[in-house]
Write a protein that holds these residues in place. Structure first.
Motif, PDB file in Angstrom:
ATOM      1  N   LYS A   1      -3.423  -4.548 -14.579  1.00 34.16           N
ATOM      2  CA  LYS A   1      -4.006  -3.624 -13.615  1.00 34.16           C
ATOM      3  C   LYS A   1      -3.610  -2.207 -14.007  1.00 34.16           C
TER       4      LYS A   1
ATOM      5  N   SER B   1       0.909  -0.349  -7.782  1.00 35.08           N
ATOM      6  CA  SER B   1       0.532  -1.365  -6.807  1.00 35.08           C
ATOM      7  C   SER B   1       0.649  -0.821  -5.387  1.00 35.08           C
ATOM      8  N   VAL B   2      -0.003  -1.486  -4.456  1.00 32.69           N
ATOM      9  CA  VAL B   2       0.006  -1.051  -3.057  1.00 32.69           C
ATOM     10  C   VAL B   2       1.416  -1.165  -2.480  1.00 32.69           C
ATOM     11  N   GLY B   3       2.142  -2.211  -2.865  1.00 32.83           N
ATOM     12  CA  GLY B   3       3.510  -2.393  -2.361  1.00 32.83           C
ATOM     13  C   GLY B   3       4.423  -1.251  -2.757  1.00 32.83           C
TER      14      GLY B   3
ATOM     15  N   ILE C   1       3.513   1.874  -3.358  1.00 26.84           N
ATOM     16  CA  ILE C   1       3.124   3.055  -2.578  1.00 26.84           C
ATOM     17  C   ILE C   1       3.657   2.954  -1.151  1.00 26.84           C
ATOM     18  N   VAL C   2       3.539   1.777  -0.539  1.00 26.73           N
ATOM     19  CA  VAL C   2       4.047   1.589   0.827  1.00 26.73           C
ATOM     20  C   VAL C   2       5.560   1.782   0.866  1.00 26.73           C
TER      21      VAL C   2
END
Length: 54
Positions: free
Chosen positions: A26, A30-32, A34-35
């Motif tokens: 990818k 990743s979204v994790g 960023i969160v």
């Protein structure tokens, strides 16, 4: 009863092909991640505000 010969090299190559195709790369974070960064910044901001009110 005839048995088919077992070729460990063939199964190794098949597994390596599967492993290389199973996880496509990818681009971007990743979204994790960023969160997690947003949560860490929020906690630091809350601590700074709390310490300035003392």
């Amino acid at each position: 009863m005839s048995q088919t010969p077992h070729d460990p090299a063939g199964t190794t190559h098949q597994f390596q092909n599967f492993a290389n195709q199973a996880q496509p790369q990818k681009s971007g974070p990743s979204v994790g991640l960023i969160v997690g960064i947003v949560a860490a910044v929020a906690v630091v901001a809350i601590l700074v505000v709390a310490l300035t009110m003392i």
